[in-house]
Design a protein around this motif. Structure first.
Motif, short mmCIF file in Angstrom:
data_model
loop_
_atom_site.label_atom_id
_atom_site.label_comp_id
_atom_site.label_asym_id
_atom_site.label_seq_id
_atom_site.Cartn_x
_atom_site.Cartn_y
_atom_site.Cartn_z
N SER A 8 0.82 -1.21 0.00
CA SER A 8 0.00 0.00 0.00
C SER A 8 0.85 1.26 0.00
O SER A 8 0.37 2.34 -0.32
CB SER A 8 -1.00 0.00 1.15
N ASP A 9 2.15 1.13 0.36
CA ASP A 9 3.04 2.28 0.26
C ASP A 9 4.47 1.74 0.15
O ASP A 9 4.70 0.57 0.46
CB ASP A 9 2.89 3.19 1.48
N LYS A 10 5.39 2.57 -0.31
CA LYS A 10 6.78 2.13 -0.43
C LYS A 10 7.66 2.97 0.49
O LYS A 10 8.27 3.94 0.05
CB LYS A 10 7.25 2.23 -1.89
N THR A 11 7.67 2.60 1.75
CA THR A 11 8.46 3.30 2.76
C THR A 11 9.65 2.41 3.12
O THR A 11 9.65 1.22 2.82
CB THR A 11 7.61 3.53 4.02
N PRO A 12 10.67 2.97 3.82
CA PRO A 12 11.79 2.13 4.24
C PRO A 12 11.32 0.90 5.03
O PRO A 12 11.83 -0.19 4.83
CB PRO A 12 12.63 3.07 5.11
N SER A 13 10.31 1.07 5.90
CA SER A 13 9.91 -0.09 6.72
C SER A 13 9.21 -1.15 5.87
O SER A 13 9.33 -2.34 6.15
CB SER A 13 9.06 0.33 7.92
N VAL A 14 8.50 -0.72 4.83
CA VAL A 14 7.88 -1.71 3.94
C VAL A 14 8.96 -2.51 3.21
O VAL A 14 8.92 -3.75 3.15
CB VAL A 14 6.92 -1.02 2.93
N TYR A 15 9.98 -1.82 2.70
CA TYR A 15 11.09 -2.53 2.03
C TYR A 15 11.82 -3.43 3.02
O TYR A 15 12.21 -4.56 2.71
CB TYR A 15 12.09 -1.54 1.41
N GLN A 16 12.03 -2.90 4.24
CA GLN A 16 12.74 -3.69 5.27
C GLN A 16 12.01 -4.99 5.57
O GLN A 16 12.63 -6.05 5.68
CB GLN A 16 12.88 -2.83 6.54
N ARG A 17 10.68 -4.89 5.68
CA ARG A 17 9.89 -6.10 5.97
C ARG A 17 10.01 -7.11 4.83
O ARG A 17 10.15 -8.31 5.07
CB ARG A 17 8.41 -5.74 6.18
N ILE A 18 9.98 -6.62 3.58
CA ILE A 18 10.10 -7.54 2.44
C ILE A 18 11.46 -8.23 2.47
O ILE A 18 11.56 -9.45 2.35
CB ILE A 18 9.90 -6.78 1.10
N LEU A 19 12.53 -7.44 2.67
CA LEU A 19 13.89 -8.01 2.65
C LEU A 19 14.07 -9.01 3.79
O LEU A 19 14.66 -10.08 3.60
CB LEU A 19 14.94 -6.90 2.72
N SER A 20 13.54 -8.70 4.97
CA SER A 20 13.66 -9.63 6.10
C SER A 20 12.93 -10.93 5.80
O SER A 20 13.43 -12.01 6.08
CB SER A 20 13.06 -9.04 7.38
N ASP A 61 10.75 4.50 -5.07
CA ASP A 61 11.58 3.36 -5.49
C ASP A 61 13.05 3.52 -5.09
O ASP A 61 13.77 2.53 -4.99
CB ASP A 61 11.52 3.20 -7.03
N ILE A 62 13.50 4.75 -4.93
CA ILE A 62 14.94 4.99 -4.78
C ILE A 62 15.32 5.38 -3.35
O ILE A 62 16.08 4.69 -2.68
CB ILE A 62 15.40 6.11 -5.76
N LEU A 63 14.77 6.50 -2.86
CA LEU A 63 15.20 7.03 -1.55
C LEU A 63 15.05 6.02 -0.40
O LEU A 63 15.97 5.85 0.40
CB LEU A 63 14.47 8.34 -1.23
N PRO A 64 13.90 5.32 -0.29
CA PRO A 64 13.78 4.38 0.84
C PRO A 64 14.80 3.25 0.76
O PRO A 64 15.28 2.78 1.80
CB PRO A 64 12.35 3.82 0.71
N VAL A 65 15.14 2.82 -0.45
CA VAL A 65 16.09 1.71 -0.62
C VAL A 65 17.52 2.18 -0.28
O VAL A 65 18.27 1.47 0.39
CB VAL A 65 16.00 1.17 -2.08
N ILE A 66 17.87 3.38 -0.72
CA ILE A 66 19.18 3.94 -0.38
C ILE A 66 19.29 4.10 1.14
O ILE A 66 20.31 3.77 1.75
CB ILE A 66 19.38 5.32 -1.08
N GLU A 67 18.20 4.55 1.76
CA GLU A 67 18.19 4.74 3.21
C GLU A 67 18.48 3.44 3.96
O GLU A 67 19.15 3.43 5.00
CB GLU A 67 16.83 5.31 3.64
N LEU A 68 18.02 2.32 3.40
CA LEU A 68 18.24 1.02 4.05
C LEU A 68 19.62 0.44 3.77
O LEU A 68 19.97 -0.61 4.30
CB LEU A 68 17.21 0.00 3.55
N GLY A 69 20.39 1.10 2.87
CA GLY A 69 21.70 0.56 2.52
C GLY A 69 21.67 -0.29 1.26
O GLY A 69 22.62 -1.02 0.96
N GLY A 70 20.57 -0.20 0.51
CA GLY A 70 20.47 -0.96 -0.74
C GLY A 70 21.02 -0.18 -1.93
O GLY A 70 21.53 0.93 -1.78
N VAL A 71 20.90 -0.78 -3.10
CA VAL A 71 21.37 -0.18 -4.35
C VAL A 71 20.13 0.13 -5.20
O VAL A 71 19.19 -0.66 -5.22
CB VAL A 71 22.30 -1.16 -5.10
N ALA A 72 20.13 1.30 -5.85
CA ALA A 72 18.93 1.67 -6.60
C ALA A 72 19.28 2.26 -7.96
O ALA A 72 20.23 3.02 -8.09
CB ALA A 72 18.11 2.68 -5.79
N ALA A 73 18.50 1.88 -8.96
CA ALA A 73 18.65 2.44 -10.31
C ALA A 73 17.39 3.20 -10.66
O ALA A 73 16.29 2.64 -10.66
CB ALA A 73 18.92 1.33 -11.32
#
Ligand SMILES: [Mg+2]
Length: 252
Positions: free
Chosen positions: A154-166, A185-197
């Motif tokens: 329902s949204d793409k926040t750092p915690s949503v990405y974190q839950r998916i990765l975990s 797509d980009i800022l939340p992933v960078i914030e978590l330490g991921g790589v984004a294109a």
């Protein structure tokens, strides 16, 4: 050649297939509807007015066509001081049904890119919006078989990405996200330490605008088309195997 990513994920709307132009057309329909009731707004005014209502409604209805439609109805009632007729409101509901069934047009190079990348690692689609609509778009795009995993959120926040990765046991540094929205797509992933294109789309919803991330030059890449993703992954893999080769020869 060493693998750099355990998981590569793509956004759907305006990354893999056209989407925003259908909202632009809907706003144009809405503009002529207002025109018939004697309210003269230009394209930018309509976008600004509708977006204001949509953004205020995200916390109630989330993203997607249903939320957009409720926002059009609310805006129509507000800006006409209640003069909009039930027939006109009905035409907005009809408009939404049309958007739900619109043909999905995949961007050039998408199919080849997904075919290449999916051979050597799992791909995931991460998309936000109406569950039914997003699932149906993926199915009708013909791209479903390239994705081992699909996450409709329902949204793409750092915690949503974190839950998916975990949930999938993925280290953020071994995760690549590709998308057209800096904000989602980009800022939340960078914030978590991921790589984004980041692949800017020709048409973007103003709400998704944001500044590019600062100070993440080795984890943030801007590409001009999805067709460049496989090349980027190859370059990063070559760099990483050169780096590990250097480490090994230092050990001698
Ligand atoms: Mg998108």
């Amino acid at each position: 050649m060493g693998s750099v990513f355990d998981l590569i994920a793509f956004d759907g709307d305006d990354t893999l297939w056209h989407n925003e132009r259908s909202y632009r057309d809907a706003r144009e329909h809405f503009r002529s509807l207002l025109n018939r009731v004697g309210i003269e707004l230009d394209v930018d005014q309509v976008e600004a007015t509708v977006t204001r209502t949509e953004v205020a409604n995200i916390r109630y209805f989330g993203y997607g066509v249903s939320s957009f439609t409720l926002s059009l109805i609310e805006t129509a009632v507000d800006v006409t001081d209640g003069r909009v007729t039930s027939d006109e409101l009905r035409s907005l509901v009809q408009l939404a049904k049309g958007m739900m069934n619109e043909e999905i047009e995949v961007f050039d190079g998408v199919r080849d890119t997904l075919a290449t990348l999916s051979k050597s690692r799992p791909l995931m689609l991460i998309t936000k919006g109406d569950l039914l609509h997003q699932a149906s778009k993926l199915e009708r795009s013909g791209l479903q078989d390239y994705f081992q995993h699909v996450e409709i959120v329902s949204d793409k926040t750092p915690s949503v990405y974190q839950r998916i990765l975990s949930r999938y046991g993925i280290d953020p540094s071994r995760f690549l996200m590709i998308g057209n929205s800096l904000r989602s797509d980009i800022l939340p992933v960078i914030e978590l330490g991921g790589v984004a294109a980041y692949i800017p789309a020709a048409l973007n919803w103003v709400h998704e605008h944001a500044d590019a991330p600062a100070g993440a030059h080795d984890r943030f890449f801007e590409l001009s088309s999805v067709a460049e993703v496989a090349g980027l992954v190859k370059r990063l893999e070559a760099m990483s195997s050169r780096a590990s080769g250097l480490l090994e020869s230092n050990d001698d």
